[in-house]
Design an enzyme around this catalytic site. Structure first.
Site, PDB file in Angstrom:
ATOM      1  N   GLU A 174       2.739   8.927   5.364  1.00 38.92           N
ATOM      2  CA  GLU A 174       1.399   8.897   4.747  1.00 38.92           C
ATOM      3  C   GLU A 174       0.819  10.294   4.577  1.00 38.92           C
ATOM      4  O   GLU A 174      -0.338  10.555   4.945  1.00 38.92           O
ATOM      5  CB  GLU A 174       0.454   8.008   5.569  1.00 38.92           C
ATOM      6  N   GLU A 294       5.539   0.015   5.115  1.00 39.35           N
ATOM      7  CA  GLU A 294       4.478  -0.615   5.926  1.00 39.35           C
ATOM      8  C   GLU A 294       3.791  -1.639   5.033  1.00 39.35           C
ATOM      9  O   GLU A 294       3.303  -1.290   3.949  1.00 39.35           O
ATOM     10  CB  GLU A 294       3.438   0.399   6.416  1.00 39.35           C
TER      11      GLU A 294
HETATM   12  O1  AHR Z   1       0.697   0.646  11.130  1.00 42.45           O
HETATM   13  C1  AHR Z   1      -0.447   1.282  11.599  1.00 42.45           C
HETATM   14  C2  AHR Z   1      -0.755   2.591  10.897  1.00 42.45           C
HETATM   15  O2  AHR Z   1      -1.106   2.321   9.570  1.00 42.45           O
HETATM   16  C3  AHR Z   1       0.372   3.582  10.773  1.00 42.45           C
HETATM   17  O3  AHR Z   1       0.454   4.412  11.879  1.00 42.45           O
HETATM   18  C4  AHR Z   1       0.008   4.369   9.573  1.00 42.45           C
HETATM   19  O4  AHR Z   1       1.111   4.903   8.904  1.00 42.45           O
HETATM   20  C5  AHR Z   1      -0.823   3.422   8.738  1.00 42.45           C
HETATM   21  O5  AHR Z   1      -1.999   3.995   8.315  1.00 42.45           O
END
Ligand code: AHR
Length: 489
Positions: A174, A294
């Site tokens: 990210e 994610e």
């Molecule tokens: O999954 C939780 C968090 O969400 C992770 O650490 C991050 O990459 C995202 O913002």
């Protein structure tokens, strides 16, 4: 209104193969995912390392295929060296991302050994927040080089004589997010990712690299970030990541929330188009693939710290209960991933245990399954092989954000060996069952449903919502996730 739907499936019309890595998940050093999640040395079920075997058993049942580690935002200040060697010598650090203390009891070697023991492939992330090319190269060498160099010999001295052979690596996490430690502009990150990737591919052209794409469609940099980053890295990377967390914020009602998964389709289309644009721009030959590394439903509640709280160890952070309605939203996200499996080759449910997770634990006590456990489990079990052509017809309802949304959504998968067809389907209607007209006979129909859309499983009532045979096969109960096995002619 009485609902009805029609589904035509053509088992011979094969659309695309499904990469088993579509059913990945994610273990971050965050909250109680690792500590008192997968690992709890004093738990009655703990093995010699301290890994909970009740949780390991549930993970094997869930059957994720690849596990991303160690973050997440955590990775952007992580020093991999802190987590290797004798545990007693490992430093305790401040984790800036989640404002916790990290004892480093679990590190790369323990994670990989455990990960393989639960039947999964490891997928590691480099820290490209506070670190750079040299540290990434050193991490790769420690893990993957067979021996005869200082770093590979160090791994051997730590008790791991065989190289870990980690194939998939993430180039940071990210990096477009202003909250990220070491956040960068697209130009800055693109350059760093390019040089890191170039050096790593020089070491081993067979590894697969995931460059950090947009983590939210709501950031002003979306999707220019992806274009700029890919213009820098196209030659050296294989996948671009994208992240999506859906919730009911800013949605007027439950029917609109049930359609929120459509955001995933839009994001996939946009990023795939950006990949193709950069390929054309570069006169390139290779396609780039998407790593949805994610995704989940996330309310953004129970964040720690809401303000600046004292640093603490493994707090119950971002633990949320998943309702029946959210299991249907979750199912719609799985359907979306399957429909786009031609471009999405990796996807990681974030996360695996306790933190926005399908599996929950009580320290010293039992592990239990959330509602979202079941759609994932069904898909990882029966969603392998190829997506085949299917045509859906059903009534729709109007929403502001998504326009007309069908009550019925489905995808059909053909199993690799037997050619058996499984349909994954949802009924978004809150009160009406949905009778389905099919050309093929039904062998079995399993459904997940509850009369209360807001019902959840809990530690004290862990089995309130579990899958069961559909009372009338072919009839999708109101607000339900369904798995339908069809007879092939
Ligand atoms: O999954 C939780 C968090 O969400 C992770 O650490 C991050 O990459 C995202 O913002």
């Amino acid at each position: 209104m009485s609902l009805s739907a029609r589904l035509q499936v053509n088992p011979e019309h094969r659309l695309h193969k499904i990469n088993p890595r579509l059913y990945g998940s994610f273990v971050e050093h965050m909250g109680r995912c690792v500590y008192t999640g997968i690992f709890e040395a004093k738990h009655p079920s703990a093995d010699a390392f301290g890994f909970r075997q009740d949780v390991a058993g549930m993970i094997r049942e869930l059957a994720p295929t690849i596990l991303r580690y160690p973050g997440g935002n955590f990775v952007s200040t992580y020093n991999w060296e802190d987590g290797v060697g004798p545990v007693a010598d490992r430093p305790t650090r401040l984790d800036l991302a989640w404002r916790t203390t990290e004892p480093n009891t679990i590190g790369t070697n323990e994670f990989i050994t455990w990960c393989r023991s639960v039947g999964c492939e490891p997928m590691l992330a480099f820290n490209l927040g506070t670190r750079g090319v040299a540290e990434a190269l050193a991490y790769w060498e420690y893990c993957n080089h067979p021996g005869g160099t200082t770093l590979s010999n160090l791994r051997i001295a730590h008790g791991y004589s065989e190289p870990h052979k980690v194939r998939v690596w993430c180039l940071g996490n990210e990096m477009d997010g202003p909250w990220q430690m070491g956040h960068k502009t697209a130009e800055e990150y693109g350059r760093l990712a390019c040089e890191t990737a170039r050096a790593l591919k020089q070491c081993d052209p067979a590894i697969e690299l995931v460059v950090a794409g947009s983590c939210s469609k709501d950031l002003p940099t979306y999707p220019a970030w992806d274009r700029v980053v890919l213009e820098h890295t196209y030659e050296f990377v294989d996948h671009i990541s994208l992240h999506l967390y859906v919730n009911d914020h800013e949605l007027p009602d439950l029917p609109a929330y049930l359609a929120v998964g459509l955001r995933m389709d839009a994001m996939i289309r946009t990023i795939a188009a950006t990949c193709d644009y950069v390929k054309a721009l570069k006169r390139g030959k290779k396609d780039l693939f998407l790593a949805f590394d994610e995704w989940n439903v996330w309310h953004w509640k129970n964040m720690h710290p809401p303000g600046f709280q004292p640093w603490c160890y493994a707090p119950a952070q971002v633990e949320q209960l998943y309702t029946m309605a959210e299991a249907v939203v979750f199912g719609s996200l799985i359907i979306s991933l399957l429909r786009h499996a031609d471009r999405v080759r990796i996807a990681n449910l974030a996360q695996l245990v306790n933190v926005i997770a399908p599996i929950m634990t009580t320290p010293g006590g039992e592990a239990w399954r959330q509602t979202i456990f079941y759609p994932f489990h069904h898909a990882s079990k029966w969603g392998l092989g190829e997506v085949v052509f299917s045509r859906m017809e059903s009534q729709t309802y109007a929403t502001k954000e998504f326009g007309e949304v069908p009550f019925f959504e489905a995808v059909a998968v053909r199993a690799p060996d037997t050619g058996a067809i499984t349909v994954f389907a949802i009924n978004r209607h809150l009160t009406e069952p949905l009778p389905l007209t099919l050309d093929l006979a039904i062998i079995e129909h399993v459904t997940l449903t509850d009369s209360d859309p807001l019902a959840t499983n809990t530690a004290t009532q862990p089995d309130r919502i579990t899958p069961c045979p559909a009372p009338q096969p072919g009839n999708l109960p109101p607000l339900s996730w369904n798995v339908i096995h069809l007879q092939i002619r």
